[in-house]
Scaffold this active site. Structure first.
Site, PDB file in Angstrom:
ATOM      1  NE  ARG A  47     -42.938   6.367  36.532  1.00  0.00           N
ATOM      2  CZ  ARG A  47     -42.576   5.324  37.134  1.00  0.00           C
ATOM      3  NH1 ARG A  47     -41.237   4.939  37.060  1.00  0.00           N
ATOM      4  NH2 ARG A  47     -43.230   4.254  37.486  1.00  0.00           N
ATOM      5  CG  ASP A  74     -50.935   7.610  36.411  1.00  0.00           C
ATOM      6  OD1 ASP A  74     -50.046   6.640  36.524  1.00  0.00           O
ATOM      7  OD2 ASP A  74     -52.014   7.708  37.182  1.00  0.00           O
ATOM      8  CE  LYS A  76     -46.545   4.250  40.384  1.00  0.00           C
ATOM      9  NZ  LYS A  76     -46.675   4.599  41.731  1.00  0.00           N
ATOM     10  N   GLY A  97     -32.983   5.926  31.369  1.00  0.00           N
ATOM     11  CA  GLY A  97     -31.964   5.658  32.368  1.00  0.00           C
ATOM     12  C   GLY A  97     -32.403   4.894  33.559  1.00  0.00           C
ATOM     13  NE  ARG A 105     -40.883  -3.294  38.024  1.00  0.00           N
ATOM     14  CZ  ARG A 105     -39.419  -3.118  38.149  1.00  0.00           C
ATOM     15  NH1 ARG A 105     -38.739  -4.303  37.808  1.00  0.00           N
ATOM     16  NH2 ARG A 105     -38.831  -2.158  38.622  1.00  0.00           N
ATOM     17  CG  HIS A 140     -24.874   8.770  42.038  1.00  0.00           C
ATOM     18  ND1 HIS A 140     -25.569   9.092  41.017  1.00  0.00           N
ATOM     19  CD2 HIS A 140     -25.854   8.602  43.077  1.00  0.00           C
ATOM     20  CE1 HIS A 140     -26.955   9.018  41.195  1.00  0.00           C
ATOM     21  NE2 HIS A 140     -26.934   8.665  42.587  1.00  0.00           N
ATOM     22  CB  ILE A 141     -18.721   7.988  43.358  1.00  0.00           C
ATOM     23  CG1 ILE A 141     -17.085   8.119  43.387  1.00  0.00           C
ATOM     24  CG2 ILE A 141     -19.238   7.369  44.786  1.00  0.00           C
ATOM     25  CD1 ILE A 141     -16.565   9.037  44.486  1.00  0.00           C
ATOM     26  CG  ASP A 169     -23.223  10.378  36.395  1.00  0.00           C
ATOM     27  OD1 ASP A 169     -24.548  10.369  36.890  1.00  0.00           O
ATOM     28  OD2 ASP A 169     -22.435   9.746  37.054  1.00  0.00           O
TER      29      ASP A 169
END
Length: 389
Positions: A47, A74, A76, A97, A105, A140-141, A169
């Site tokens: 991005r 970009d 957006k 992900g 969106r 995460h964990i 992960d």
């Protein structure tokens, strides 16, 4: 299908496959690396204007970007989303992900994308899945905590131990995503239709524990950490400190392997006869601790090296690169300044394509977009307007 995209000089069983990877951290970049090294042409879309991830490596070590072409778009702006949709029209797969609804969106959710390419495989990896009470949570964990896996890892009486980020992960996320994507590709070969893969790390990690759940159902696994056959509860499946403050791993589950271990250590014959007698385990463990502590790690390695006693030195990540077996198998490779594990798995006929650093970014855009059919004049306009950053 990707037939319209000019073939690249890549080898491997996925040569000719075109994948769009939406840049992120964790499982999706590893999945992109795996697909690239199996031969797929992977285009990573970053991005434009967004900060690099919190953990940013020098390019020569940034494996999350190796083996891909890269475009900064970009997203957006509607022109940026439209450009991605045009790329998707000539791709086989898209992997992302983000949290649920982020791609929607941006105008790049499954409905919009599959409307442009009904044969596309759309792979999504999240912590908790695309729906459910936790679906919009970061973590995460925590993925391991909710799956029950974290509770099971550690020694008796100790705290749960994070197993790096290998289980949720990478095992539950990246590997499950790749497995699902390849299964969907096979199904597409019969139906001609793409589909969406919902790879939740909590569920992927849970799937890895399916055999443990079977043991629990059979009454062979307790809910106590460090008290079971495979979690350090058994003295013949654990690690032990050696005389030089290093460690060996002992994993002789089968009686014939344990008998060999006991002969060479040595251990009293009564432990061989009663290997699975839990009342003997505290004495057995104490005897192993005492014996292993009398020699160095490498002494034990030399003693057990040519046996089936299932004993091995606990190597550091650096030491593993130089082990004779790993060297004989070329299990580690050098890619520029980076020495890293070799692509896996191996194939009898198809050679993998080792991921290299991406080419100079400023020269990539026109080349990449030309492969997707965009004329150079249009690419120049997109760069000039800032859609491509």
């Amino acid at each position: 299908m990707s037939a319209e995209v000019a073939p690249q000089a890549k080898t491997g069983p996925l040569a000719g496959l075109t994948v769009i990877e939406m840049a992120g951290i964790g499982p999706v970049p590893l999945a992109g690396l795996m697909l690239s090294e199996m031969g797929a042409e992977v285009l990573r879309i970053e991005r434009a204007g967004s900060p690099r991830p919190f953990l940013t490596l020098p390019d020569e070590y940034d494996i999350d970007r190796h083996g891909r072409s890269i475009l900064r778009i970009d997203l957006k702006r509607w022109e940026g989303a439209e450009l991605v949709l045009r790329l998707v029209e000539k791709a086989d797969m898209l992997i992302e992900g983000f949290r649920p609804d982020v791609m929607e969106r941006l105008g790049l959710g499954p409905d919009a994308v599959l409307a442009r390419n009904s044969a596309l495989i759309y792979g999504r990896t999240t912590g908790f899945g695309q729906d459910g009470p936790l679906s919009d949570r970061a973590g995460h964990i925590t993925y391991l905590a909710y799956s029950g896996v974290l509770h099971a890892i550690g020694h008796e009486g100790g705290r749960p131990v994070p197993p790096l980020n290998l289980v949720a992960d990478y095992g539950g996320g990246a590997v499950m995503l790749v497995a699902g994507a390849l299964a969907a590709l096979f199904e597409r070969s019969r139906s001609g239709r793409g589909q969406v893969i919902d790879a939740a790390m909590t569920e992927g990690a849970s799937m890895l524990t399916t055999p443990v759940h079977a043991l629990m159902a059979a009454g062979l696994w307790s809910g106590m950490r460090g008290a079971n056959l495979l979690d350090s509860g058994a003295p013949f499946y654990d690690t032990y400190e050696t005389a030089d403050a290093r460690h060996v791993a002992v994993g002789c589950l089968e009686p014939r392997f344990f008998a060999e271990f006991a002969r060479l250590l040595p251990l009293d014959e009564r432990f061989v006869r009663g290997q699975y007698d839990r009342t003997l385990w505290p004495q057995m463990r104490a005897a192993i601790v005492d014996r292993v502590g009398q020699k160095t790690r490498d002494d034990w390695d030399r003693l057990f090296a040519a046996t089936d006693a299932c004993v091995a030195p606990v190597l550091s990540l650096r030491e593993a690169r130089d082990h004779p077996h790993n060297r004989a198998r070329n299990a580690f490779v050098t890619s520029g300044a980076l020495e890293r594990p070799a692509p896996a798995p191996r194939f009898s006929r198809s050679r993998p394509t080792l991921a290299a650093m991406p080419a100079d970014y400023d020269r990539q855009a026109a080349t990449v977009l030309a492969r997707f059919g965009l004329p150079e004049i249009e690419t120049e306009a997109l760069v000039k307007s800032g859609v491509i950053g």
